[in-house]
Design an enzyme around this catalytic site. Structure first.
Site, PDB file in Angstrom:
ATOM      1  N   ARG A  79      56.994  23.636  65.274  1.00  0.00           N
ATOM      2  CA  ARG A  79      56.680  23.952  66.677  1.00  0.00           C
ATOM      3  C   ARG A  79      55.279  23.428  66.978  1.00  0.00           C
ATOM      4  O   ARG A  79      54.285  24.093  66.718  1.00  0.00           O
ATOM      5  CB  ARG A  79      56.774  25.459  66.931  1.00  0.00           C
ATOM      6  CG  ARG A  79      58.204  25.982  66.813  1.00  0.00           C
ATOM      7  CD  ARG A  79      58.322  27.449  67.230  1.00  0.00           C
ATOM      8  NE  ARG A  79      59.693  27.899  67.098  1.00  0.00           N
ATOM      9  CZ  ARG A  79      60.194  28.485  66.011  1.00  0.00           C
ATOM     10  NH1 ARG A  79      59.409  28.678  64.965  1.00  0.00           N
ATOM     11  NH2 ARG A  79      61.452  28.875  65.972  1.00  0.00           N
ATOM     12  N   ASP A 122      51.374  30.053  65.011  1.00  0.00           N
ATOM     13  CA  ASP A 122      51.380  29.815  66.461  1.00  0.00           C
ATOM     14  C   ASP A 122      51.121  31.135  67.174  1.00  0.00           C
ATOM     15  O   ASP A 122      50.867  32.160  66.543  1.00  0.00           O
ATOM     16  CB  ASP A 122      52.701  29.179  66.915  1.00  0.00           C
ATOM     17  CG  ASP A 122      53.929  29.998  66.533  1.00  0.00           C
ATOM     18  OD1 ASP A 122      53.773  31.178  66.142  1.00  0.00           O
ATOM     19  OD2 ASP A 122      55.051  29.476  66.631  1.00  0.00           O
ATOM     20  N   ASP A 177      54.132  32.735  61.101  1.00  0.00           N
ATOM     21  CA  ASP A 177      54.009  31.326  61.495  1.00  0.00           C
ATOM     22  C   ASP A 177      52.700  31.053  62.231  1.00  0.00           C
ATOM     23  O   ASP A 177      52.168  31.925  62.936  1.00  0.00           O
ATOM     24  CB  ASP A 177      55.187  30.918  62.389  1.00  0.00           C
ATOM     25  CG  ASP A 177      56.477  30.760  61.596  1.00  0.00           C
ATOM     26  OD1 ASP A 177      56.408  30.694  60.355  1.00  0.00           O
ATOM     27  OD2 ASP A 177      57.554  30.706  62.213  1.00  0.00           O
ATOM     28  N   HIS A 188      48.067  21.954  65.277  1.00  0.00           N
ATOM     29  CA  HIS A 188      48.816  21.546  64.094  1.00  0.00           C
ATOM     30  C   HIS A 188      48.895  20.034  64.034  1.00  0.00           C
ATOM     31  O   HIS A 188      48.530  19.330  64.960  1.00  0.00           O
ATOM     32  CB  HIS A 188      50.235  22.109  64.134  1.00  0.00           C
ATOM     33  CG  HIS A 188      50.295  23.568  64.452  1.00  0.00           C
ATOM     34  ND1 HIS A 188      49.661  24.507  63.682  1.00  0.00           N
ATOM     35  CD2 HIS A 188      50.899  24.235  65.462  1.00  0.00           C
ATOM     36  CE1 HIS A 188      49.885  25.712  64.209  1.00  0.00           C
ATOM     37  NE2 HIS A 188      50.623  25.565  65.291  1.00  0.00           N
TER      38      HIS A 188
END
Length: 698
Positions: free
Chosen positions: A300, A84, A82, A345
């Site tokens: 997220r 992050d 992911d 993001h």
């Protein structure tokens, strides 16, 4: 033979990406983290630059071996965890475990799992970002130091099995502080006077506003009597009508925090459920002939930024579905709200606005559909024109008193055609409509209703309110909200009653000790400052070892002081009136993770325990023989069940009412919101009010 190995976290993500990449790529899942700090020890060498001792997580050895074997059979390995901090750390651990070259451009990130986004990402792989890794590593070590240093001290001085955490402890303190506010609150009396008036065939309400040209507080009954005397025989007449057009603007597209809040308000989802379902939508859903498609962007994020491509698509949809008037003059962009918000993001949005919820409903579970619909509506509405409302403020004379009626109507719905943000009570704003009125209109007095009220204490935190508060205070980050709330419930530091948090005795005990010996850990500004430092590490502006060293210098002194000065607390058992049905000895009240329970005083010879059951005075609506009692789930949440269990399996999260439904005779439950409490039938549509809101009017 495949050319490359791609490693992601989950099998569903692997399945979706595998379809996009084709046979030249092997896509495998690491099943989350493979490497972590050991559970059995602190795993951090504080004397040697906070060097962490990483190990392969128990049970993950076979997965790591499979990945190593697969990596030897390909020319290239891509790490697609992911996008992050945590995903970067997973990629870094995998790179080390698979002996990949650190200078190799092996890291692939995408904000959405669509065919185009995935293919574009593989055209531009990059090196692992060590600033992101170090920020995550610093957070992990920081939390490990707090948890593994304070917890043994609490075991020794207070009670075995207790634990403390950096963000969790602050969350518990916030809940406890609110409970203290409630217990210390002193209600203040106030009154209202409502006139129910009519003109032609329409009725409406107006509130007392002024007396003798001055604002008059209705603090007690004598104030009310003065007003009633002044309007005793007075005629009601419209004095002035003020009309004004106002704009109402759409809400920004979702961030992690606002998604959790709105899903709690509108769908009744817990934060953990919201994130779980959002993960499914992000990783991909099988859409029949279209195949597996990621339906939303990465969930997220604390950014409200939207790409121009997504905006153009939204504009195309809005124009074709609603018309030119619903498109704003310039595309809407939203600024970052939260202090220290990152902008790595986009906001959470559908991967394609053209993929309307109803067109994919058949392929989703009920929860997936409801959450996707919420994300889709919020995003599309965020790109629409503002709504126009005509507001009406009417002053009405009655003798020397002035009453005021306020209402509005929607003249142009704009974004409200698609979506209106909810409130913390789960409702959406309702517009109050007034009949056509003009100065000089004579009104018919139907009823004058004086009513006594008392100011109410601040409400307990719902999940939505607590998430919002944590975000506003800068405590934690998007990925931490759901696990934080889960942790404080699992450990028994808070319980949930009527969907609201309240501290347990165990939680209060922990916070009392923490406040005395580790005040910095509970200090909101200190915790928010630490989050800022971690952000600076991520940006490459701060050294992660230096951040930890500065924290540990004062923390170590606190530990030494607490070791010497913290007194041992013996929690005395309170003897109950009940006798143990197994051995006949008295039962005592014990303090457990979820509050008090009954245990035999003959322990360890007799290990009998049972919950404290509260009879709510309602007969069981299922078996009609037992009584409904209040119980607690394993997570500490209050529910209601029959005392004849397991003979009768009746359960309800909502409190059953003693009153049967007057419409069909079935049983009713209590439902609470901002307006008060209502009874709702479980079999038909009948509802009735129980308690009217006593909250101060604005």
């Amino acid at each position: 033979m495949a050319d490359a190995l791609v490693i992601v976290e989950s099998p569903s993500k692997a399945k979706t990406i595998g379809k996009y990449l084709g046979s030249k790529y092997i896509v495998k899942a690491s099943m989350g983290h493979i490497i972590d700090l050991p559970k059995s020890q602190i795993g951090v060498d504080v004397e040697n630059q906070f060097n962490p001792k990483y190990i392969t997580i128990r049970g993950k050895g076979s997965i790591l071996k499979e990945l190593k074997d697969a990596s030897k059979k390909v020319k290239k390995v891509y790490l697609a965890a992911d996008p992050d901090r945590e995903g970067e750390a997973i990629a870094w651990h995998l790179a080390n475990a698979l002996n990949l070259d650190n200078t190799q451009e092996c890291r692939v990130v995408f904000n959405e799992i669509t065919k185009q986004a995935v293919k574009d990402a593989f055209k531009t792989p990059r090196k692992i970002n060590m600033d992101l890794v170090n920020a995550q590593q610093a957070r992990r070590i920081l939390d490990r130091l707090v948890g593994y240093k304070i917890s043994p001290l609490l075991w020794k001085k207070v009670k075995k099995g207790l634990s403390a955490g950096r963000v969790q402890s602050v969350a518990v303190k916030i809940v406890m502080d609110r409970e203290n506010e409630i217990s210390e609150f002193i209600p203040t009396e106030y009154w209202s006077i409502t006139a129910r008036l009519a003109i032609r065939d329409s009725e409406f309400e107006a509130k007392f506003h002024r007396l003798n040209g001055e604002k008059k507080e209705l603090g007690q009954e004598s104030d009310v009597q003065e007003v009633l005397e002044a309007i005793k025989n007075a005629a009601f007449q419209v004095k002035e009508v003020k009309e004004k057009e106002r704009q109402r603007h759409p809400s920004a597209p979702f961030t992690t925090s606002s998604l959790q809040q709105e899903a709690a308000r509108k769908l009744g989802f817990r934060a953990s459920k919201t994130m779980s379902v959002a993960q499914q939508l992000y990783e991909g859903v099988e859409l029949g002939k279209e195949g597996t498609v990621g339906l939303i962007t990465y969930m997220r994020t604390d950014s409200t930024r939207i790409s121009t491509t997504a905006q153009d698509e939204a504009k195309e949809l809005i124009q074709s579905k609603y018309g030119e008037k619903f498109i704003p003059e310039t595309p809407r962009q939203y600024s970052k709200k939260a202090a220290g918000a990152q902008d790595a993001h986009e906001a959470i949005r559908p991967t394609s606005a053209l993929r309307e919820p109803d067109t994919v409903k058949e392929f989703m579970s009920r929860d997936q559909f409801r959450l996707y619909k919420l994300v889709w509506e919020r995003f599309v509405s965020s790109q629409m024109s503002s709504a126009l409302l005509d507001t009406l403020s009417v002053d009405i004379t009655a003798g020397t008193a002035i009453f005021r009626a306020v209402g509005s109507k929607v003249s142009f719905p704009g974004f409200m055609k698609v979506y209106v943000e909810g409130n913390d009570d789960g409702t959406t704003d309702e517009e109050k409509f007034l009949p056509p009125l003009k100065a000089g209109d004579e009104l018919v007095k139907r009823e004058i209703e004086p009513k006594q009220h008392f100011t109410q204490p601040p409400p307990r935190y719902t999940e939505a309110r607590l998430v919002k508060t944590l975000e506003e205070l800068g405590i934690g980050r998007p990925s931490t909200y759901a696990p934080t709330l889960e942790t404080i419930q699992k450990r028994g530091y808070v319980a949930i009653e009527e969907k609201k948090f309240m501290p347990t005795e165990l939680g209060e005990l922990i916070i009392e000790q923490m406040e005395e010996f580790f005040p910095e850990i509970l200090n909101v500004e200190f915790t928010a400052h630490m989050e800022g430092d971690l952000d600076h590490v991520e940006e490459g502006a701060e050294d992660w070892v230096k951040v930890l060293a500065e924290f540990y210098e004062s923390f170590e002194k606190r530990l030494l002081y607490a070791e010497e000065e913290m007194k041992e607390i013996e929690i005395e058992d309170e003897v109950s009136d009940e006798l143990c049905e197994k051995c006949g000895k008295p039962m005592v009240y014990k303090l457990g993770r979820f509050g008090k329970f009954l245990a035999c005083s003959g322990f360890p010879e007799c290990r009998n325990t049972k919950p404290i059951i509260k009879d709510i005075g309602v007969s069981c609506p299922k078996c009609h023989e037992g009584k409904v009692v209040e119980r607690r789930s394993k997570k500490g949440r209050v529910f209601y069940g029959c005392d004849q269990y397991p003979g009768c399996d009746f359960v309800s999260w909502d409190k059953p009412s003693v009153k049967p439904c007057p419409a069909c005779g079935s049983w009713m439950i209590e439902k609470r919101n901002k307006q008060g409490t209502k009874l709702q039938c479980t079999s038909c549509d009948h509802t009735e009010a129980v308690i009217e809101s006593d909250e101060l009017a604005e």
